[in-house]
Design a protein around this motif. Structure first.
Motif, PDB file in Angstrom:
ATOM      1  N   TRP A  13       0.845  -1.199   0.000  1.00  0.00           N
ATOM      2  CA  TRP A  13       0.000   0.000   0.000  1.00  0.00           C
ATOM      3  C   TRP A  13       0.883   1.253   0.000  1.00  0.00           C
ATOM      4  N   SER A  14       0.635   2.175  -0.923  1.00  0.00           N
ATOM      5  CA  SER A  14       1.295   3.469  -0.945  1.00  0.00           C
ATOM      6  C   SER A  14       2.812   3.282  -1.047  1.00  0.00           C
ATOM      7  N   MET A  15       3.597   3.766  -0.083  1.00  0.00           N
ATOM      8  CA  MET A  15       5.032   3.522  -0.115  1.00  0.00           C
ATOM      9  C   MET A  15       5.323   2.026  -0.101  1.00  0.00           C
ATOM     10  N   GLY A  16       4.487   1.253   0.581  1.00  0.00           N
ATOM     11  CA  GLY A  16       4.657  -0.195   0.589  1.00  0.00           C
ATOM     12  C   GLY A  16       4.563  -0.803  -0.799  1.00  0.00           C
ATOM     13  N   GLY A  17       3.799  -0.144  -1.707  1.00  0.00           N
ATOM     14  CA  GLY A  17       3.775  -0.594  -3.084  1.00  0.00           C
ATOM     15  C   GLY A  17       5.134  -0.457  -3.740  1.00  0.00           C
ATOM     16  N   GLY A  18       5.849   0.615  -3.394  1.00  0.00           N
ATOM     17  CA  GLY A  18       7.208   0.779  -3.893  1.00  0.00           C
ATOM     18  C   GLY A  18       8.151  -0.268  -3.338  1.00  0.00           C
ATOM     19  N   VAL A  19       7.997  -0.593  -2.053  1.00  0.00           N
ATOM     20  CA  VAL A  19       8.824  -1.643  -1.438  1.00  0.00           C
ATOM     21  C   VAL A  19       8.590  -2.970  -2.156  1.00  0.00           C
ATOM     22  N   VAL A  20       7.333  -3.268  -2.421  1.00  0.00           N
ATOM     23  CA  VAL A  20       6.976  -4.510  -3.109  1.00  0.00           C
ATOM     24  C   VAL A  20       7.563  -4.536  -4.521  1.00  0.00           C
ATOM     25  N   VAL A  67      -1.644  -1.357  -3.932  1.00  0.00           N
ATOM     26  CA  VAL A  67      -2.801  -0.646  -3.407  1.00  0.00           C
ATOM     27  C   VAL A  67      -2.461   0.844  -3.345  1.00  0.00           C
ATOM     28  N   ASN A  68      -3.052   1.642  -4.221  1.00  0.00           N
ATOM     29  CA  ASN A  68      -2.729   3.073  -4.286  1.00  0.00           C
ATOM     30  C   ASN A  68      -1.214   3.279  -4.174  1.00  0.00           C
ATOM     31  N   PRO A  69      -0.432   2.646  -5.056  1.00  0.00           N
ATOM     32  CA  PRO A  69       1.028   2.620  -4.867  1.00  0.00           C
ATOM     33  C   PRO A  69       1.699   3.929  -5.257  1.00  0.00           C
ATOM     34  N   VAL A  70       2.830   4.205  -4.624  1.00  0.00           N
ATOM     35  CA  VAL A  70       3.698   5.283  -5.092  1.00  0.00           C
ATOM     36  C   VAL A  70       4.097   4.987  -6.535  1.00  0.00           C
ATOM     37  N   SER A  71       4.332   6.037  -7.298  1.00  0.00           N
ATOM     38  CA  SER A  71       4.736   5.861  -8.689  1.00  0.00           C
ATOM     39  C   SER A  71       6.035   5.066  -8.795  1.00  0.00           C
ATOM     40  N   PRO A  72       6.207   4.301  -9.876  1.00  0.00           N
ATOM     41  CA  PRO A  72       7.491   3.632 -10.112  1.00  0.00           C
ATOM     42  C   PRO A  72       8.648   4.619 -10.274  1.00  0.00           C
ATOM     43  N   LEU A 120      -1.954  -7.134  -9.654  1.00  0.00           N
ATOM     44  CA  LEU A 120      -3.212  -6.418  -9.449  1.00  0.00           C
ATOM     45  C   LEU A 120      -2.871  -5.006  -9.007  1.00  0.00           C
ATOM     46  N   TRP A 121      -3.444  -4.029  -9.697  1.00  0.00           N
ATOM     47  CA  TRP A 121      -3.309  -2.617  -9.304  1.00  0.00           C
ATOM     48  C   TRP A 121      -4.701  -2.134  -8.924  1.00  0.00           C
ATOM     49  N   ILE A 122      -4.900  -1.876  -7.642  1.00  0.00           N
ATOM     50  CA  ILE A 122      -6.207  -1.427  -7.170  1.00  0.00           C
ATOM     51  C   ILE A 122      -6.035  -0.086  -6.463  1.00  0.00           C
ATOM     52  N   ARG A 123      -6.924   0.847  -6.783  1.00  0.00           N
ATOM     53  CA  ARG A 123      -6.773   2.197  -6.247  1.00  0.00           C
ATOM     54  C   ARG A 123      -8.121   2.874  -6.113  1.00  0.00           C
ATOM     55  N   GLY A 124      -8.183   3.825  -5.196  1.00  0.00           N
ATOM     56  CA  GLY A 124      -9.351   4.679  -5.084  1.00  0.00           C
ATOM     57  C   GLY A 124      -9.266   5.797  -6.102  1.00  0.00           C
ATOM     58  N   GLU A 125     -10.336   6.032  -6.821  1.00  0.00           N
ATOM     59  CA  GLU A 125     -10.317   7.064  -7.859  1.00  0.00           C
ATOM     60  C   GLU A 125     -10.169   8.472  -7.288  1.00  0.00           C
ATOM     61  N   ASP A 126     -10.521   8.650  -6.006  1.00  0.00           N
ATOM     62  CA  ASP A 126     -10.476   9.980  -5.402  1.00  0.00           C
ATOM     63  C   ASP A 126      -9.316  10.136  -4.427  1.00  0.00           C
TER      64      ASP A 126
END
Length: 343
Positions: free
Chosen positions: A102-109, A126-131, A257-263
């Protein structure tokens, strides 16, 4: 299964001792990695959603929760965190795992995936930081705005928020208190998440300072006048040191899987945490026309290349949800997660 079945413990590894939240010792391991200014607490309602065939666990990253607050060497990008995760999985005897970040954790992953693709069963972002990190770039390919990374790093944090975090502010008398940031930025108002007090306490476990959050910074001649330092959390997200745009070259390629909130207002093409976007709307003075970082478009660009090279990618955009879609829409999140886990 209720959250009462959840346990917390500290697991020694060959790098540091890691705080871990989990449920059971058997099943396919699914590892949940939290974001910045949080801890594994933000996964406590998610872990029990998984069927018995899975073994869900959520570590605290260094400097958060119950994990040792060792300094963060930002010159390595997110590799301190990814290597910590590898050390934990080795200590637990887990070799191939599903990763959820999630978020920064997406970058870690993503960093873990780049370094160890054969050790990953699936990836959920989950709402990941940009690559291309957080701040300081433009265009879908993450072109630097300035050679020194100006507009990213430790100097971009709001100093009042950092002060309130360090003082353990649990109130809501300022829009910059941790509770207000949780209510207005982590989730989409007017939702107030269940277990809000626990999430605030989780945020307050964040170690602050040059070695942790937000990290050090240096002056820059480029707008907005600050560039990344070499220590701490926000600097390890600088595009100078964190760029994972070669996913399409990985072999093997686990499903994503890339899942994110649109808002989402944190990770967005118009992020309220991006100084360039804030400058464009007059919230940061002296804006020189530097474009906002198109964070969502950058992620889509990198994942589209991954898919074109033979990887499997599914994007799920959840209307009406913000930055913590797993808390805001747990049923939709859980259904999408189970689909990629069983792929």
């Amino acid at each position: 299964m209720s959250t009462s079945s959840i346990r917390t413990r500290r697991v020694p590894t060959d790098r540091l001792t890691v705080g871990v939240t989990d449920i059971r010792d058997e099943g396919e391991p699914v590892v949940f990695v939290h974001g910045n200014v949080s801890s594994a607490t933000f996964w406590r309602t998610t872990l029990p959603l998984l069927p018995e065939r899975y073994r869900p666990l959520a570590p605290d990253l260094r400097g958060f929760g119950d994990t040792d607050p060792l300094p963060i060497d930002a010159t390595r990008g997110l590799r301190d965190h990814a290597d910590d995760l590898a050390a934990l999985l080795a200590a637990l005897g887990l070799d191939r795992v599903h990763l959820v970040g999630w978020s920064m954790g997406g970058g870690v992953v993503l960093q873990y995936l780049c370094d160890r693709p054969a050790a990953v069963r699936s990836v959920t972002l989950v709402n990941p930081v940009s690559p291309y990190g957080f701040g300081g770039t433009q265009g879908v390919d993450g072109t630097l705005n300035s050679e020194d990374g100006a507009g990213s790093g430790g100097g971009t944090a709001n100093p009042e928020f950092v002060t309130r975090l360090a003082k353990g502010d649990r109130g809501e008398d300022s829009p910059l208190s941790p509770r207000s940031v949780l209510a207005n930025c982590y989730v989409k108002p007017p939702l107030r998440p269940e277990h809000e007090d626990e999430y605030v306490e989780s945020m307050l476990t964040t170690r602050t300072g040059d070695e942790h959050y937000p990290g050090d910074s240096v002056a820059s001649s480029a707008w907005p006048g600050v560039a990344p330092g070499t220590r701490g959390v926000l600097n390890c997200l600088s595009p100078l040191v964190f760029r994972v745009d070669e996913l399409h070259l990985l072999d093997p390629k686990p499903p994503v899987l890339w899942i994110r909130g649109e808002d989402d207002v944190i990770v967005s093409d118009t992020s309220l945490f991006d100084l360039a976007h804030l400058g464009s709307i007059g919230a940061v003075p002296g804006w020189d026309g530097t474009p906002a970082q198109p964070m969502v478009a950058q992620t889509r660009h990198v994942l589209d290349r991954y898919a074109s090279a033979g990887g499997t990618v599914r994007e799920v955009a959840v209307p009406g949800a913000g930055h913590a879609v797993h808390l805001e829409r747990p049923e939709e999140f859980g259904a999408a997660l189970l689909e990629v886990l069983s792929a």
